[in-house]
Design an enzyme around this catalytic site. Structure first.
Site, PDB file in Angstrom:
ATOM      1  N   CYS A  93      -0.601  -3.503  -3.633  1.00 11.15           N
ATOM      2  CA  CYS A  93       0.396  -4.433  -4.166  1.00 11.15           C
ATOM      3  C   CYS A  93       1.785  -3.787  -4.118  1.00 11.15           C
ATOM      4  O   CYS A  93       1.928  -2.592  -3.888  1.00 11.15           O
ATOM      5  CB  CYS A  93       0.057  -4.822  -5.603  1.00 11.15           C
ATOM      6  SG  CYS A  93       0.154  -3.451  -6.763  1.00 11.15           S
ATOM      7  N   CYS A 140       2.269  -0.814  -6.397  1.00  8.77           N
ATOM      8  CA  CYS A 140       1.611   0.401  -5.897  1.00  8.77           C
ATOM      9  C   CYS A 140       2.475   1.066  -4.831  1.00  8.77           C
ATOM     10  O   CYS A 140       2.655   2.283  -4.835  1.00  8.77           O
ATOM     11  CB  CYS A 140       0.240   0.062  -5.325  1.00  8.77           C
ATOM     12  SG  CYS A 140      -0.873  -0.679  -6.535  1.00  8.77           S
TER      13      CYS A 140
END
Length: 78
Positions: A11, A14
């Site tokens: 994501c 991240c």
């Protein structure tokens, strides 16, 4: 050399966490092995329920949300 793992499924948070960690390493002139761990079973082994997670030398130092730059600096200098 430090071993840092960024735990998350890819994501934006991240990716931003990984970039932040790499930026702080570069700014401090530190070297570390930075690995991205994306598979759920591996992430679960660390007991992380919310990503992104950060593991340094086998110890979970953060999970859930992007850490602040000062947090990251503290992990890497401390």
């Amino acid at each position: 050399m430090l071993n840092i793992k960024i735990l998350g499924t890819g994501c934006a948070n991240c990716k931003n966490t990984q970039k932040l960690v790499e930026d702080v390493l570069a700014a401090k002139g530190l070297q570390a092995q930075v690995d991205k761990v994306e598979d759920i079973p591996s992430i679960m082994q660390y007991g992380i329920m919310r990503t992104p997670g950060v593991v340094i030398d086998g110890k979970v130092v953060h999970s859930g949300g992007i850490p602040s730059r000062s947090q990251v600096e503290g992990w890497l200098v401390g």
